[in-house]
Design an enzyme around this catalytic site. Structure first.
Site, mmCIF file in Angstrom:
data_model
loop_
_atom_site.group_PDB
_atom_site.id
_atom_site.type_symbol
_atom_site.label_atom_id
_atom_site.label_comp_id
_atom_site.label_asym_id
_atom_site.label_seq_id
_atom_site.Cartn_x
_atom_site.Cartn_y
_atom_site.Cartn_z
ATOM 1 N N CYS A 110 -3.720 -0.994 -2.092
ATOM 2 C CA CYS A 110 -4.027 0.426 -2.278
ATOM 3 C C CYS A 110 -4.944 0.602 -3.499
ATOM 4 O O CYS A 110 -4.631 0.085 -4.587
ATOM 5 C CB CYS A 110 -2.708 1.151 -2.502
ATOM 6 S SG CYS A 110 -2.863 2.888 -2.853
ATOM 7 N N CYS B 220 -11.273 3.289 -1.089
ATOM 8 C CA CYS B 220 -10.012 3.718 -0.471
ATOM 9 C C CYS B 220 -9.756 2.843 0.743
ATOM 10 O O CYS B 220 -10.696 2.474 1.453
ATOM 11 C CB CYS B 220 -10.107 5.190 -0.066
ATOM 12 S SG CYS B 220 -8.646 5.822 0.777
ATOM 13 N N THR B 221 -8.474 2.542 0.967
ATOM 14 C CA THR B 221 -8.084 1.697 2.096
ATOM 15 C C THR B 221 -8.648 2.174 3.438
ATOM 16 O O THR B 221 -8.972 1.379 4.307
ATOM 17 C CB THR B 221 -6.542 1.701 2.230
ATOM 18 O OG1 THR B 221 -6.071 3.049 2.055
ATOM 19 C CG2 THR B 221 -5.902 0.792 1.221
ATOM 20 N N TYR C 136 -0.350 8.397 -2.261
ATOM 21 C CA TYR C 136 -0.331 8.066 -3.686
ATOM 22 C C TYR C 136 -1.472 8.787 -4.422
ATOM 23 O O TYR C 136 -1.402 8.989 -5.625
ATOM 24 C CB TYR C 136 -0.521 6.558 -3.894
ATOM 25 C CG TYR C 136 0.724 5.701 -3.783
ATOM 26 C CD1 TYR C 136 1.939 6.204 -3.336
ATOM 27 C CD2 TYR C 136 0.670 4.353 -4.144
ATOM 28 C CE1 TYR C 136 3.063 5.384 -3.233
ATOM 29 C CE2 TYR C 136 1.787 3.533 -4.058
ATOM 30 C CZ TYR C 136 2.975 4.045 -3.589
ATOM 31 O OH TYR C 136 4.078 3.231 -3.500
ATOM 32 N N ASP D 285 0.867 -1.179 0.000
ATOM 33 C CA ASP D 285 0.000 0.000 0.000
ATOM 34 C C ASP D 285 0.907 1.233 0.000
ATOM 35 O O ASP D 285 2.112 1.132 0.249
ATOM 36 C CB ASP D 285 -0.874 -0.020 1.275
ATOM 37 C CG ASP D 285 -1.764 1.208 1.385
ATOM 38 O OD1 ASP D 285 -2.387 1.590 0.382
ATOM 39 O OD2 ASP D 285 -1.815 1.818 2.479
ATOM 40 N N SER D 286 0.298 2.392 -0.214
ATOM 41 C CA SER D 286 1.057 3.632 -0.136
ATOM 42 C C SER D 286 1.520 3.917 1.299
ATOM 43 O O SER D 286 2.447 4.685 1.508
ATOM 44 C CB SER D 286 0.177 4.787 -0.600
ATOM 45 O OG SER D 286 -1.016 4.813 0.153
ATOM 46 N N THR E 65 -5.521 3.380 -5.155
ATOM 47 C CA THR E 65 -4.866 4.245 -6.141
ATOM 48 C C THR E 65 -3.859 3.440 -6.960
ATOM 49 O O THR E 65 -3.805 3.557 -8.190
ATOM 50 C CB THR E 65 -4.159 5.415 -5.423
ATOM 51 O OG1 THR E 65 -5.087 6.029 -4.515
ATOM 52 C CG2 THR E 65 -3.672 6.454 -6.403
HETATM 53 N N1 DGL Z 1 -4.050 3.907 0.082
HETATM 54 C C1 DGL Z 1 -4.644 4.940 -0.700
HETATM 55 C C2 DGL Z 1 -5.850 4.388 -1.468
HETATM 56 O O1 DGL Z 1 -6.441 3.389 -1.112
HETATM 57 C C3 DGL Z 1 -5.103 6.116 0.153
HETATM 58 C C4 DGL Z 1 -3.985 6.967 0.684
HETATM 59 C C5 DGL Z 1 -3.107 7.588 -0.405
HETATM 60 O O2 DGL Z 1 -3.571 8.489 -1.141
HETATM 61 O O3 DGL Z 1 -1.976 7.144 -0.527
HETATM 62 O O4 DGL Z 1 -6.212 4.934 -2.485
#
Ligand code: DGL
Length: 268
Positions: free
Chosen positions: A74, A187-188, A43, A11-12, A76
């Site tokens: 993630c 989103c996570t 991200y 994940d980010s 994104t």
């Molecule tokens: N993990 C990202 C997502 O699920 C959210 C946080 C980010 O923007 O990095 O899109």
């Protein structure tokens, strides 16, 4: 035996621990290697090219640690880099994303004809949820909104309180959302605000997050490829590309057990 090798999840940052948590609950024998790219967080505001570049490097890190499957936790990165990672690993291990399982879940809900999606700027800009859903259910209208504040709001501990409810309400008053029958939390971090979204709609609509659907999909893939672990392993490892005590503290929001983050300087 390869089936006793770990599962790689990335994940980010640490929000993807919500997905890792669901995987641990559904597949208690599996050992996890988690990588959170906290050096590049968020991200959601990055270009697709940057997210693809990061994702390939992280996939290599997970492959070097003998991961038998890679899950892009993630949203994104799932939107920007899934195909890139699949091509990069070239069939060596299965690669899962967090988009397909939830899209299949929503598509199966025949009573839903209009669905809303909220996520980061990157996820919404990609329009991948829209395209994938339309491919399975051309009759479903899809409306989406980038809700850029929500991930950082949740990570700062603002959920289930008056501040978060005010911000969530403000976003959900988006006119296109007024007659949706379902909402995808793309989103996570958003499973933590599921109740608040549900109460905004007075429990009238179906709210979907990917966690359970992803864990179930992973179980099917591991079964099909004979990769299910046959002995219980409790030696999960959690790596981050930038370490702060605050990140470690915040993991408590997303993961039910206390965990220790190891710093891995991937980008130095
Ligand atoms: N993990 C990202 C997502 O699920 C959210 C946080 C980010 O923007 O990095 O899109």
């Amino acid at each position: 035996m390869k089936n006793n090798f770990p599962i790689g999840i990335f994940d980010s940052g640490i929000g993807g621990l919500t997905v890792a948590n669901a995987v641990c609950e559904h597949l208690p024998n599996e050992e996890i290697i988690y990588f959170g790219d906290t050096a590049h967080l968020p991200y959601g505001d990055k270009s697709a090219e940057a997210v693809q570049h990061y994702s390939i490097k992280i996939a290599d890190f997970l492959l070097e640690r003998k991961c038998k499957l890679i899950l892009i936790a993630c949203n994104t990165a799932s939107a920007a880099a899934y195909e890139t990672v699949v091509n990069h690993v070239a069939g060596n291990v299965p690669v899962l994303n967090v988009i397909d399982p939830v899209v299949e879940l929503v598509a199966a809900e025949k009573s839903i004809h209009k669905v809303g999606i909220i996520g980061t700027k990157g996820t919404i800009k990609s329009q991948l949820y829209d395209h994938k859903l339309k491919a399975l259910r051309p009759d479903v209208e899809v409306v989406s909104l980038a809700t850029a504040l929500l991930a950082s709001m949740i990570e700062a501990g603002f959920y289930n309180n008056s501040v978060s409810q005010a911000i969530i309400n403000n976003y959900l008053q988006y006119p296109d959302f007024s007659d949706i029958e379902g909402m995808i939390l793309a989103c996570t971090h958003y499973p933590l605000i599921k109740k608040e979204v549900d109460s905004f709609y007075n429990h009238r609509i179906k709210i979907f997050d990917s966690n359970e659907a992803v864990a179930k999909k992973m179980k099917i893939v591991l079964e099909e490829t004979n990769l299910l672990n046959d002995v219980k392993r409790n030696t999960h490892k959690f790596f981050v590309s930038d370490f702060t005590e605050s990140f470690e503290q915040t993991t408590k929001i997303f993961f039910k057990q206390e965990i220790h983050l190891e710093h891995f300087a991937m980008w130095d």
